[in-house]
Write an enzyme that holds these catalytic residues in place. Sequence first.
Site, PDB file in Angstrom:
ATOM      1  N   ALA A  14       0.824  -1.224   0.000  1.00 30.83           N
ATOM      2  CA  ALA A  14       0.000   0.000   0.000  1.00 30.83           C
ATOM      3  C   ALA A  14       0.854   1.268   0.000  1.00 30.83           C
ATOM      4  CB  ALA A  14      -0.945  -0.015   1.203  1.00 30.83           C
ATOM      5  N   THR A  15       2.167   1.132  -0.192  1.00 27.83           N
ATOM      6  CA  THR A  15       3.012   2.332  -0.158  1.00 27.83           C
ATOM      7  C   THR A  15       3.010   3.088  -1.482  1.00 27.83           C
ATOM      8  OG1 THR A  15       4.905   0.945  -0.696  1.00 27.83           O
ATOM      9  CG2 THR A  15       4.578   1.474   1.636  1.00 27.83           C
ATOM     10  N   PHE A  18      -1.492   0.875  -7.001  1.00 26.36           N
ATOM     11  CA  PHE A  18      -2.862   0.358  -6.792  1.00 26.36           C
ATOM     12  C   PHE A  18      -3.189   0.231  -5.300  1.00 26.36           C
ATOM     13  CE2 PHE A  18      -2.169  -2.489 -10.822  1.00 26.36           C
ATOM     14  CZ  PHE A  18      -2.233  -1.369 -11.632  1.00 26.36           C
ATOM     15  N   ASP A  64       8.478  -7.507   4.552  1.00 28.02           N
ATOM     16  CA  ASP A  64       8.635  -8.033   3.201  1.00 28.02           C
ATOM     17  C   ASP A  64       7.777  -9.301   3.096  1.00 28.02           C
ATOM     18  OD1 ASP A  64       9.671  -9.406   0.916  1.00 28.02           O
ATOM     19  OD2 ASP A  64      11.545  -8.290   1.102  1.00 28.02           O
ATOM     20  N   TYR A 157       8.072 -12.832 -15.344  1.00 26.85           N
ATOM     21  CA  TYR A 157       6.932 -12.064 -14.807  1.00 26.85           C
ATOM     22  C   TYR A 157       5.625 -12.706 -15.289  1.00 26.85           C
ATOM     23  CZ  TYR A 157       3.760  -8.221 -13.695  1.00 26.85           C
ATOM     24  OH  TYR A 157       2.704  -7.466 -13.198  1.00 26.85           O
ATOM     25  N   LYS A 161       2.538 -14.317 -13.017  1.00 25.32           N
ATOM     26  CA  LYS A 161       1.134 -13.875 -13.062  1.00 25.32           C
ATOM     27  C   LYS A 161       0.200 -14.978 -13.599  1.00 25.32           C
ATOM     28  CE  LYS A 161       1.512  -9.843 -11.100  1.00 25.32           C
ATOM     29  NZ  LYS A 161       0.853  -9.537  -9.814  1.00 25.32           N
TER      30      LYS A 161
HETATM   31  N1  LIG Z   1       1.274  -1.065 -13.140  1.00 21.41           N
HETATM   32  C1  LIG Z   1       0.953  -1.986 -14.021  1.00 21.41           C
HETATM   33  O1  LIG Z   1       1.019  -1.772 -15.239  1.00 21.41           O
HETATM   34  C2  LIG Z   1       0.436  -3.328 -13.538  1.00 21.41           C
HETATM   35  C3  LIG Z   1      -0.339  -4.072 -14.439  1.00 21.41           C
HETATM   36  C4  LIG Z   1      -0.831  -5.304 -14.009  1.00 21.41           C
HETATM   37  C5  LIG Z   1      -0.569  -5.760 -12.746  1.00 21.41           C
HETATM   38  N2  LIG Z   1       0.203  -5.016 -11.891  1.00 21.41           N
HETATM   39  C6  LIG Z   1       0.416  -5.567 -10.543  1.00 21.41           C
HETATM   40  O2  LIG Z   1      -0.157  -4.678  -9.614  1.00 21.41           O
HETATM   41  C7  LIG Z   1       0.446  -4.867  -8.324  1.00 21.41           C
HETATM   42  C8  LIG Z   1       0.780  -3.516  -7.734  1.00 21.41           C
HETATM   43  O3  LIG Z   1       1.731  -2.882  -8.540  1.00 21.41           O
HETATM   44  P1  LIG Z   1       1.714  -1.333  -8.904  1.00 21.41           P
HETATM   45  O4  LIG Z   1       1.550  -1.211 -10.364  1.00 21.41           O
HETATM   46  O5  LIG Z   1       0.806  -0.587  -8.011  1.00 21.41           O
HETATM   47  O6  LIG Z   1       3.274  -0.999  -8.615  1.00 21.41           O
HETATM   48  P2  LIG Z   1       3.994  -0.138  -7.476  1.00 21.41           P
HETATM   49  O7  LIG Z   1       3.534   1.277  -7.522  1.00 21.41           O
HETATM   50  O8  LIG Z   1       5.447  -0.419  -7.661  1.00 21.41           O
HETATM   51  O9  LIG Z   1       3.483  -0.810  -6.103  1.00 21.41           O
HETATM   52  C9  LIG Z   1       3.912  -2.073  -5.690  1.00 21.41           C
HETATM   53  C10 LIG Z   1       3.650  -2.240  -4.213  1.00 21.41           C
HETATM   54  O10 LIG Z   1       4.050  -3.546  -3.806  1.00 21.41           O
HETATM   55  C11 LIG Z   1       4.891  -3.458  -2.688  1.00 21.41           C
HETATM   56  N3  LIG Z   1       5.863  -4.544  -2.682  1.00 21.41           N
HETATM   57  C12 LIG Z   1       6.665  -4.949  -3.698  1.00 21.41           C
HETATM   58  N4  LIG Z   1       7.445  -5.962  -3.294  1.00 21.41           N
HETATM   59  C13 LIG Z   1       7.145  -6.204  -1.992  1.00 21.41           C
HETATM   60  C14 LIG Z   1       7.604  -7.122  -1.028  1.00 21.41           C
HETATM   61  N5  LIG Z   1       8.562  -8.029  -1.314  1.00 21.41           N
HETATM   62  N6  LIG Z   1       7.064  -7.104   0.207  1.00 21.41           N
HETATM   63  C15 LIG Z   1       6.105  -6.205   0.517  1.00 21.41           C
HETATM   64  N7  LIG Z   1       5.614  -5.322  -0.357  1.00 21.41           N
HETATM   65  C16 LIG Z   1       6.128  -5.300  -1.597  1.00 21.41           C
HETATM   66  C17 LIG Z   1       5.565  -2.085  -2.794  1.00 21.41           C
HETATM   67  O11 LIG Z   1       5.890  -1.600  -1.506  1.00 21.41           O
HETATM   68  P3  LIG Z   1       7.370  -1.442  -0.920  1.00 21.41           P
HETATM   69  O12 LIG Z   1       8.282  -1.117  -2.048  1.00 21.41           O
HETATM   70  O13 LIG Z   1       7.220  -0.347   0.110  1.00 21.41           O
HETATM   71  O14 LIG Z   1       7.624  -2.765  -0.293  1.00 21.41           O
HETATM   72  C18 LIG Z   1       4.430  -1.249  -3.377  1.00 21.41           C
HETATM   73  O15 LIG Z   1       3.613  -0.752  -2.339  1.00 21.41           O
HETATM   74  C19 LIG Z   1       1.639  -5.786  -8.555  1.00 21.41           C
HETATM   75  O16 LIG Z   1       1.272  -7.088  -8.160  1.00 21.41           O
HETATM   76  C20 LIG Z   1       1.851  -5.716 -10.070  1.00 21.41           C
HETATM   77  O17 LIG Z   1       2.449  -6.882 -10.565  1.00 21.41           O
HETATM   78  C21 LIG Z   1       0.704  -3.808 -12.260  1.00 21.41           C
END
Ligand SMILES: NC(=O)c1ccc[n+]([C@@H]2O[C@H](COP(=O)([O-])OP(=O)(O)OC[C@H]3O[C@@H](n4cnc5c(N)ncnc54)[C@H](OP(=O)(O)O)[C@@H]3O)[C@@H](O)[C@H]2O)c1
Length: 256
Positions: A14-15, A18, A64, A157, A161
């Site tokens: 949540a940092t 999404f 983590d 990746y 997924k």
């Molecule tokens: N953006 C896209 O185009 C897209 C499309 C389809 C699916 N997704 C999926 O959507 C989800 C959210 O991604 P986002 O696009 O919102 O990217 P984002 O802005 O990078 O957010 C990812 C979040 O996951 C957390 N995270 C990552 N690794 C972690 C770990 N090992 N332990 C705990 N927390 C972790 C990060 O927090 P910290 O860094 O503070 O740990 C951050 O809050 C992911 O599962 C991604 O694969 C994204």
Amino acid sequence: MNSIRGKWALITGATSGFGKATADLFAKEGCNVIITGRRAEKLEALTNILKEKYNVIVLSYCFDVRELNKCVEMANDLAEREIVPDVLVNNAGLASGKNKIHEGLIGDWEKMIDTNVKGLLYITRSILPMMVTRNEGHVINIGSTAGHIVYPEGGVYNASKFAVKALNEAINLDLVGTNIRCCSVDPGAAETEFSKVRFHGDEEKAKKVYEGYEPLQPEDIANIIYFIVTSPVHVNITNLVVYPTAQRSFYVWDKK
Ligand SMILES: NC(=O)c1ccc[n+]([C@@H]2O[C@H](COP(=O)([O-])OP(=O)(O)OC[C@H]3O[C@@H](n4cnc5c(N)ncnc54)[C@H](OP(=O)(O)O)[C@@H]3O)[C@@H](O)[C@H]2O)c1
């Protein structure tokens, strides 16, 4: 409608992106939120903002998701507080690197598989039993269109997924006979920190991913999750795929 006011939602990652937008929307609608991530200062800032703006209870856990004992510790702490999440959003995840398999970095692979697959399983295994005992709850797994179609240099990746898609289906099958619902939300291109993380902090490269069209925004995904969760309890949306209008597949774009 099935209101979330006064309920509890646990949102991993949540940092930013999404997860952050979903925490904000849920809190705005009067839902207490449990937020997680690894960046302590971002968690603290979001906690303060949500409490101040929406007057809800916010609990934060900095860890983590790749560490099983930390996932279990959070679940135990919630149990001690007699909190059973009504909603679990398994969102924490990432892409790391974009390479051909024969040139891929093992460290990237491990990060993606350990976070997107094993982390999601650790959290689910820690939280879902509480929902099952209460016979109530909703699990939202954030998958991806990358879990429906493979693209060049995205193999690991994609595989992670595809695994989320399989696990989402499996969770649904295993929950038959309960009132617990389970849905994967699978977005196409969305503008978050995702690309910056994928390209190991290269902001220029990340910016290019979102040029020439209107990508999805974090709030779009938060609205979709809210719609799914607030649908009547006899309605179980099991999978929702969403692309930006300018993207119809990984391979079909309308870029200016
Ligand atoms: N953006 C896209 O185009 C897209 C499309 C389809 C699916 N997704 C999926 O959507 C989800 C959210 O991604 P986002 O696009 O919102 O990217 P984002 O802005 O990078 O957010 C990812 C979040 O996951 C957390 N995270 C990552 N690794 C972690 C770990 N090992 N332990 C705990 N927390 C972790 C990060 O927090 P910290 O860094 O503070 O740990 C951050 O809050 C992911 O599962 C991604 O694969 C994204």
